[in-house]
Every structure is written in structure tokens, then in C-alpha cells.
Design a protein around this motif. Sequence first.
Motif, PDB file in Angstrom:
ATOM      1  N   ASP A  36       6.051  -8.592   6.346  1.00  0.00           N
ATOM      2  CA  ASP A  36       6.458  -8.754   5.061  1.00  0.00           C
ATOM      3  C   ASP A  36       7.954  -8.539   4.834  1.00  0.00           C
ATOM      4  O   ASP A  36       8.265  -7.434   4.095  1.00  0.00           O
ATOM      5  CB  ASP A  36       5.774  -8.123   4.018  1.00  0.00           C
ATOM      6  N   ASP A  43      11.813  -0.604   5.048  1.00  0.00           N
ATOM      7  CA  ASP A  43      11.535  -0.136   6.457  1.00  0.00           C
ATOM      8  C   ASP A  43      11.081  -1.447   7.352  1.00  0.00           C
ATOM      9  O   ASP A  43      11.186  -1.287   8.540  1.00  0.00           O
ATOM     10  CB  ASP A  43       9.990   0.577   6.290  1.00  0.00           C
ATOM     11  N   ASP A  44      10.643  -2.630   6.900  1.00  0.00           N
ATOM     12  CA  ASP A  44      10.222  -3.615   8.063  1.00  0.00           C
ATOM     13  C   ASP A  44      11.583  -3.950   8.716  1.00  0.00           C
ATOM     14  O   ASP A  44      11.498  -4.084  10.061  1.00  0.00           O
ATOM     15  CB  ASP A  44       9.856  -4.972   7.331  1.00  0.00           C
ATOM     16  N   ASN A  68       5.723  -7.083   0.398  1.00  0.00           N
ATOM     17  CA  ASN A  68       6.952  -6.340  -0.119  1.00  0.00           C
ATOM     18  C   ASN A  68       7.693  -7.373  -1.284  1.00  0.00           C
ATOM     19  O   ASN A  68       7.972  -7.056  -2.275  1.00  0.00           O
ATOM     20  CB  ASN A  68       8.136  -5.921   0.585  1.00  0.00           C
ATOM     21  N   ILE A 158       2.955  -5.086  10.343  1.00  0.00           N
ATOM     22  CA  ILE A 158       3.484  -4.025   9.466  1.00  0.00           C
ATOM     23  C   ILE A 158       3.704  -4.644   8.217  1.00  0.00           C
ATOM     24  O   ILE A 158       4.479  -4.139   7.406  1.00  0.00           O
ATOM     25  CB  ILE A 158       4.775  -3.713  10.214  1.00  0.00           C
ATOM     26  N   GLY A 159       2.462  -5.560   7.645  1.00  0.00           N
ATOM     27  CA  GLY A 159       2.465  -5.961   6.505  1.00  0.00           C
ATOM     28  C   GLY A 159       1.069  -6.270   5.956  1.00  0.00           C
ATOM     29  O   GLY A 159       0.326  -5.903   6.873  1.00  0.00           O
ATOM     30  N   ASN A 205      -0.200  -2.160   2.110  1.00  0.00           N
ATOM     31  CA  ASN A 205      -0.357  -3.227   2.827  1.00  0.00           C
ATOM     32  C   ASN A 205      -2.009  -3.529   2.821  1.00  0.00           C
ATOM     33  O   ASN A 205      -2.349  -4.793   2.646  1.00  0.00           O
ATOM     34  CB  ASN A 205       0.035  -3.150   4.199  1.00  0.00           C
ATOM     35  N   ASP A 275       6.901   1.614   8.994  1.00  0.00           N
ATOM     36  CA  ASP A 275       6.731   0.586   9.880  1.00  0.00           C
ATOM     37  C   ASP A 275       7.419   0.689  10.990  1.00  0.00           C
ATOM     38  O   ASP A 275       6.966   0.579  12.411  1.00  0.00           O
ATOM     39  CB  ASP A 275       7.360  -0.923   9.235  1.00  0.00           C
TER      40      ASP A 275
HETATM   41 CA    CA Z   1       5.856  -3.708   5.759  1.00  0.00          CA
END
Ligand code: CA
Length: 351
Positions: A36, A43-44, A68, A158-159, A205, A275
Motif C-alpha cells: 500500500d 515506511d513502504d 495507507n 506489507i499492506g 494492515n 515494513d
Molecule cells: Ca505498508
Amino acid sequence: MSRKLLTLFIAVFLLSSVVPGIAQSEERTRIIFDTDFVMPPHDDSMALMLALQSPEIEILGITTVAGNDSVERATSDVLRMLEIAQQAEIPVYRGADMPLVHEKSDFAVREYGRWYSNEHPPVPPGGYADKKAEAESAVSFMVKTVLENPGDITLVAIGPLTNVAQAIRTNADFAKNVKRMVIMGGAIAMLPDGSGNITPNAEFNFWVDPEAAYTTLRSGIPIDLSPLNVSRKSSLTRDWYEKIVATDTPLTRLLKDTLGKHFANEPDRIYFMYDQIAVASVIDPALVTRERLYVDVDIQHGINYGVSVGGRKLWPGAEGAGLMDVQYELDWPRFINLFIERVGNPLRGSN
Ligand code: CA
Ligand code: RIB
């Protein structure tokens, strides 16, 4: 070629294939990066910088998801990031624009995250990317890639897990053929630092798409879970930020222009590196300490919607829960030094 030269050539070839580090690099982990994504200070984006700058990882494709912010923002920002990192050859696939079941609510609008937004994405740093997303959907790409490479693909998610859950539901062979998943998500109350960050006990998440998290955790895919417990062992302060941007590259310049402003306004601010830890644990699994636990997700639409629960043994109601590795400790100095080194290095994409 003389016989002597031929013998020498064969000897060097044989030696290089058995002694690591002479001529051949270690095998790379082939991943699909599900995110996301939003530009820094999110952070992503720093997690993707780390992955792009790490020779241990080969990114086969990036799939975007609402979390996000909207999926359109995630897609627009990640396309631009690939141009900045000079790795525009990596394909990007637009994914789910809403969770499987969870709907926009007054609470969602008041709290962190704009996953339900349908606004046009803002201009990313340096302008909208020339690079376009692929026409194929994220789910189609995931399923195709995994089935064409059985047992070889690692999913780094990571989302919210909407795309992954859809892939699991779309094709019965998908889950069986994924090598492994590293997931940033959840919070485990039975381990230290296990409270939530969006509701008292739910992590963002998993809370955005609880049904997707439930489906994924029960899918049988081998999972390395990176929950808030381990995220909270990180602490990105201004001093560390200054070490990251001590070298001058397109990535550190982007961090100076974005993250730098936040530290200028609020010098004592601290960021958790959610992440980034998940990605670092793919590069160097020994950076984190894990415990093997059953983990399940509450999908009842009550006060625990989206809460993950972990236990050493199965408990009533959790029959069928997945047994997985759960990260809870971090070697912070080694992790942050790895991050500083990789992100500060000259761009790999410009080689
Ligand atoms: Ca994320
Ligand atoms: O709870 C942390 C997660 O939600 C991270 O993936 C971060 O990107 C945030 O949106």
C-alpha cells in the motif's frame, strides 16, 4: 585453444561453481512485492528502497493495494519511485481498491489511513511518472507467476492482504505453490509490545482487511509474520536519519526532501520502521528473533474486528489456525546499519 589453456579454463569453471563468492553470486530470493505504497516518509517507500538496493532480492513485480491511501495513489507513487531508483523495468500491477468486506465508516475517516479514498493521486516528487502500470491485474500476475514457478516465489506483503486473499480464492493451486510469505501485519498480545495501533488491539494492515488476513493466515502458505511487536523494537530518530542521508544519491535526496522536513519541524520525532523490518528479514533472516505460534484473526464485526491472536497451542474457536514464525525481537544496530549502507549506496539500477 591449447590443451593447457583448456584444462585451466575447465578448472576455473568447476571451482567457481562449487566455491561460493568466486565468480557466482548467491542465489537471489525471487519476490513479489505487495504494497500500500506511499512516498516517504511512509515506511513502504523506504522498504522498497531497501529491497531495490539489495542484491539478495530479485523483484519480479510490484502489486499495489489500498491501505495507507487509495490504490491509485499507491500505483502512481510506486511508478515514480521506480523511475527515481532507475529500476523502471520492474512491472507494476494495480490491485484491489477496497478490502474484501470492510466498508468506509466514520471511524475510518477520523482515524489514520485513506484506503477508501477515490481522490485523484497527488503529484509525487518530481512529477507523475512516465512509466505506466501493466494492464494485467495484481491477482492475475500473482497467480500466473506462482504457478509458473512452483515453490520458488516469496510474497512480501506489507499492506492489507486483499490481493493475496483474492489470489488464494481464485486458484486452488496458488497457496500450495507459494514458497513462503513475509507479512507485516498483526500484533500479538501474548508477546511483549503487542497492543494495536488502530484500535486497542488491532494492527492497521489486518484491521483494514480482516477477512483477507484471516484467509491468508489459514491458507497453508508458510508464513514469517512481522507484527507490531518487532516493529516497536525500531526507532528511527533524527540522528539515524542524518546517517542515512550522509551520502548523496537520488534516494537520499528524496528522503531529505520528504522525511527531512518532518525532522526539521519536529526534531524529537521517532518513526517505527514497520515494513522495512519485514524486507530486512528477507535479506538477513538472523536480524530478527522468532517464535512459532498459531495465529488467527477475528472477523466478527465487534470490538475485536481485525485483531490477531497468537498462542502456543490451539484454543477453542481457533481450530484451523495457521502455525507460523512470529518475529518479536530485532537486532536494531545491525538492522539500521544495513539500512543506512544499502540506501546510501550508489543506485544498483544505474550499474
Ligand atoms: Ca505498508
Ligand atoms: O501497522 C503498520 C502498517 O500499517 C505498515 O505496513 C504501515 O505502512 C502502515 O500503514
